[in-house]
Motif scaffolding. Sequence first.
Motif, PDB file in Angstrom:
ATOM      1  N   THR A 127       0.452  -1.324  -0.157  1.00  0.00           N
ATOM      2  CA  THR A 127       0.153   0.147  -0.149  1.00  0.00           C
ATOM      3  C   THR A 127       0.959   1.234   0.207  1.00  0.00           C
ATOM      4  OG1 THR A 127      -0.515   0.206   2.436  1.00  0.00           O
ATOM      5  CG2 THR A 127      -1.722  -0.957   1.147  1.00  0.00           C
ATOM      6  N   ALA A 128       0.574   2.461  -0.305  1.00  0.00           N
ATOM      7  CA  ALA A 128       1.155   3.674  -0.436  1.00  0.00           C
ATOM      8  C   ALA A 128       1.393   4.014   0.933  1.00  0.00           C
ATOM      9  CB  ALA A 128       0.360   4.793  -0.959  1.00  0.00           C
ATOM     10  N   PHE A 129       0.663   4.108   2.072  1.00  0.00           N
ATOM     11  CA  PHE A 129       0.636   4.676   2.916  1.00  0.00           C
ATOM     12  C   PHE A 129       1.974   3.630   3.959  1.00  0.00           C
ATOM     13  CE2 PHE A 129      -3.173   5.864   3.673  1.00  0.00           C
ATOM     14  CZ  PHE A 129      -2.439   7.903   3.277  1.00  0.00           C
ATOM     15  N   GLY A 130       2.244   1.928   3.674  1.00  0.00           N
ATOM     16  CA  GLY A 130       3.099   1.339   4.253  1.00  0.00           C
ATOM     17  C   GLY A 130       4.833   1.751   3.870  1.00  0.00           C
ATOM     18  N   GLY A 131       4.612   2.380   1.819  1.00  0.00           N
ATOM     19  CA  GLY A 131       6.089   2.564   1.978  1.00  0.00           C
ATOM     20  C   GLY A 131       6.001   4.031   2.368  1.00  0.00           C
ATOM     21  N   MET A 132       5.198   4.830   1.918  1.00  0.00           N
ATOM     22  CA  MET A 132       5.455   6.697   2.489  1.00  0.00           C
ATOM     23  C   MET A 132       6.211   5.455   4.215  1.00  0.00           C
ATOM     24  SD  MET A 132       2.879   9.368   2.301  1.00  0.00           S
ATOM     25  CE  MET A 132       2.509   8.648   4.164  1.00  0.00           C
ATOM     26  N   GLY A 133       5.248   4.891   4.780  1.00  0.00           N
ATOM     27  CA  GLY A 133       5.628   4.972   6.542  1.00  0.00           C
ATOM     28  C   GLY A 133       6.798   4.861   6.369  1.00  0.00           C
ATOM     29  N   ALA A 134       7.725   3.384   5.811  1.00  0.00           N
ATOM     30  CA  ALA A 134       8.658   2.881   5.839  1.00  0.00           C
ATOM     31  C   ALA A 134      10.249   3.880   5.259  1.00  0.00           C
ATOM     32  CB  ALA A 134       8.175   1.348   5.476  1.00  0.00           C
ATOM     33  N   SER A 135       9.366   4.726   4.335  1.00  0.00           N
ATOM     34  CA  SER A 135      10.579   5.506   4.476  1.00  0.00           C
ATOM     35  C   SER A 135      10.983   6.629   5.620  1.00  0.00           C
ATOM     36  CB  SER A 135      10.125   5.346   2.423  1.00  0.00           C
ATOM     37  OG  SER A 135       9.863   7.130   2.428  1.00  0.00           O
ATOM     38  N   THR A 207      -2.264  10.247  16.755  1.00  0.00           N
ATOM     39  CA  THR A 207      -3.107  10.777  15.219  1.00  0.00           C
ATOM     40  C   THR A 207      -3.370  10.154  14.016  1.00  0.00           C
ATOM     41  OG1 THR A 207      -1.323  12.614  14.519  1.00  0.00           O
ATOM     42  CG2 THR A 207      -2.816  13.290  15.974  1.00  0.00           C
ATOM     43  N   HIS A 208      -3.920  10.285  13.190  1.00  0.00           N
ATOM     44  CA  HIS A 208      -3.374   9.574  11.905  1.00  0.00           C
ATOM     45  C   HIS A 208      -3.650  10.320  10.951  1.00  0.00           C
ATOM     46  CE1 HIS A 208      -3.617   5.958  14.956  1.00  0.00           C
ATOM     47  NE2 HIS A 208      -3.448   5.013  14.109  1.00  0.00           N
ATOM     48  N   LEU A 209      -2.937  11.478  11.127  1.00  0.00           N
ATOM     49  CA  LEU A 209      -3.093  12.201   9.365  1.00  0.00           C
ATOM     50  C   LEU A 209      -2.291  11.658   8.532  1.00  0.00           C
ATOM     51  CD1 LEU A 209      -4.534  15.102   8.851  1.00  0.00           C
ATOM     52  CD2 LEU A 209      -2.685  15.823   9.616  1.00  0.00           C
ATOM     53  N   GLU A 210      -3.167  11.326   7.140  1.00  0.00           N
ATOM     54  CA  GLU A 210      -1.881  11.064   6.414  1.00  0.00           C
ATOM     55  C   GLU A 210      -0.953  11.269   5.725  1.00  0.00           C
ATOM     56  OE1 GLU A 210      -5.201  12.212   6.496  1.00  0.00           O
ATOM     57  OE2 GLU A 210      -6.480  10.400   5.273  1.00  0.00           O
ATOM     58  N   HIS A 215       5.329   6.721  12.346  1.00  0.00           N
ATOM     59  CA  HIS A 215       4.982   5.304  13.045  1.00  0.00           C
ATOM     60  C   HIS A 215       4.082   4.770  12.698  1.00  0.00           C
ATOM     61  CE1 HIS A 215       4.442   2.235  16.056  1.00  0.00           C
ATOM     62  NE2 HIS A 215       5.321   1.959  15.290  1.00  0.00           N
ATOM     63  N   GLU A 216       2.682   5.364  12.353  1.00  0.00           N
ATOM     64  CA  GLU A 216       1.344   5.019  12.997  1.00  0.00           C
ATOM     65  C   GLU A 216       0.918   4.568  10.805  1.00  0.00           C
ATOM     66  OE1 GLU A 216      -0.206   4.375  15.343  1.00  0.00           O
ATOM     67  OE2 GLU A 216       0.872   5.182  15.813  1.00  0.00           O
ATOM     68  N   ALA A 217       1.916   5.194  10.345  1.00  0.00           N
ATOM     69  CA  ALA A 217       1.823   4.739   8.506  1.00  0.00           C
ATOM     70  C   ALA A 217       1.937   2.960   8.753  1.00  0.00           C
ATOM     71  CB  ALA A 217       2.282   5.773   8.113  1.00  0.00           C
ATOM     72  N   MET A 218       2.892   3.076   9.430  1.00  0.00           N
ATOM     73  CA  MET A 218       4.054   1.867   8.901  1.00  0.00           C
ATOM     74  C   MET A 218       2.608   0.267   9.503  1.00  0.00           C
ATOM     75  SD  MET A 218       7.891   1.712   9.410  1.00  0.00           S
ATOM     76  CE  MET A 218       7.688   2.577  10.586  1.00  0.00           C
TER      77      MET A 218
END
Lengths: 321, 225
Positions: A127-135, A207-210, A215-218
Amino acid sequence: MLDLIDFKGWLLVIIQTWMFVFLAPLLVGWLTWLKCHLQNRRAPSLLQPYRNLWRLFHKDVLLPKHASLIFRMNPYIVAGVMLIAASIIPLFVVRMPSSATADVIVLVGFFALAKFFQSLAAMDIGTAFGGMGASREMTVSALAEPAMLMSVFTLAMVAHSTNLSTVVETLIQHGLVLRPSLLFAFAGLVLVAIAETGRIPVDNPSTHLELTMIHEAMVLEYSGRMLALIEWSSMTKLMIYGVLICNVFFPWGIALHHDFYSMFIGFIAIASKLMLLGVFLVVAETVLAKMRLFRVPIFLSLAFTLSLLGLLSYIILEVGS
Amino acid sequence: MNIMSLPLSEQAILLFAGMVLFTSFSLLAQPRIVAAIRMFAWQGVLLSIVTVMVAVDTGLHHLYISALLTLLMKAIFIPWLLHRLVHKMEFQREQDILHHPVLVLLAGGVLVIFCYSIALPIERLGNSVTQPIIALSMAMVMLAMLMLITRHKAVSQVIAFMAMENGLFFAAVSATHGMPMVVELGIAFDVFVAAIIFGVFFFHIKDSFDSLDVDHLSSLSESDQ
C-alpha cells in the motif's frame, strides 16, 4: 566479571524484564493522563492502555490478501526484540547476569533490527501508506542512529565501558561530578529518544493524519493481536528510552546489591524518576508544536551536534593533557 | 588534570564554558533572527557567569568589573538595540537563508577539533583550571567566523561579529585572566559605538534595497541599467 551461572541472578532478570514489559503501558497511561490534565481535558484512567491492549488481543486478526510471511512474522520479531532489549537494561538493580551478555551498542543494533523488519513488513503489502511510512522511518532512524551512538560513546569514554550495568555502577561510584560531556550527551540522547519513540515534535502518536504520520503509517494494516503486540512493543521502547535516560544520567537510588531492601529503594527511585521525566516530556509536548517533516533532519543534526560536543568536551575539558 | 580531581566550583566553570560553546553552535544553526538575538543574549549571560566564577576562583577583583561590563553590553544593551531595530524595520518574522545547515554544523565540529589541536601546546604551559577553555574560546571565534561567511542578512552578520568579540573576550579570560582595564574599557566602547553605527547602516541598506540581504550590495547599480 559477572558469574553467568547464577540462578538467583537469572531469576531477578526474569522478574525485572517482565516488570519492565508490564509496566510500560502504565508509563504511557501516566503520560496520557498528565497531558489531558495539562490541556484541560478529561483524562482517561491510568489503566486505559491495558484495556486497549486487552481489547485488541481478543479481536480477530484480519490479514491483507497479499501478505507474505514477513508481514505475519513481524509483530513477533519486534515484540521479541523489545523483550530481549528490556532484559539488558538495568531497571532497579545492576550487576545482573544478562547485562554481561550484551552492551549498549548491541541495544542500538536491536532497535535497528526491529525497525528493519517493521519497514519490510510495511512495504510488504504494497500500500502507498506503508511504503511512505517505511521510507520516513528509515530517514529518521538513519539520522538518529549516529547521534545515539555518539552519545553512547561519550558515556563509554566517561565510564571506560560500554556495558550498561558497569556504566551505571561507575557513575554512582564517581559521585556528583559536574561533567559538561554528560550534559551534552544527555541532551543529545533526549532528542534522539523523542525522535525514535515518535513523540511530538517529530511525530504525533495520537493522530492518524495521512500527511504527517511516520510510525502509525507503517502499522495501518495490522489488526487484532498483531496490532496489540506492535503497540505494546512501541510502549516498551518508550519505557526503555525513559529508563535508559533516567538510570544512566541520574543513577542515584539504583540497587547495587541483590538484597530486598536496596531493590525496594531502587524500585521506588526509578518509579519516581520516570514520573518526573514524564512531567518534563508532557510539558514539552504541550508547549511545542509538531514540526514539518523536512525540519526533522535539522532537529536530528542538532542531536548529533550535541552528542559530538559531548565527546569533544570530554576530551578537551575533562581529561586534560 | 582530570575533572574528578577538581573541586566542584572549578567543575562548574568547565560546565558553563561548555554551555557557552553550545550557544555558539546554536547561533550557527539558528535561521530566525529574533531567536538568534535571544541566543546571543544568553551567550553574554553565560559568559559573564563564567567570568564571575573565574573571579571567585582566582580572587582577581578586576574580573568582576569585566563580568559586569559583559553583562551590561553583551547581554542587555546590544540585544536590546538589535531587538529594537528589528522591530522598527518590521523584520520580526524574518528568517535568514541557511544553505546546507547540517553541513555547516558538521564543519563547526571539525573547527572545534582543529582549535583543540592548535591550543594543545598552549595548554601544556600552565595548569590553571581555565587552560582547557582556551581551545573552546578559539573555537568560538572560528564558529562565529563560519557564521559570518554563511549568513546573508546584515543583522545575523552583526550578531556573528559580536559573537566573535565574545570569543576573544573569553580567550582573554581563560588565557591571562582578563585584559588590562584600559584595553577592556576601550573594547567595550568600540563595541558600543559599532552597535550604533551598524544600526544606522541597517536603515541605509533597507532604504536602498528594501531588504537586509547583503548579497544586494555586491551587484553594481550601473549594470542593472
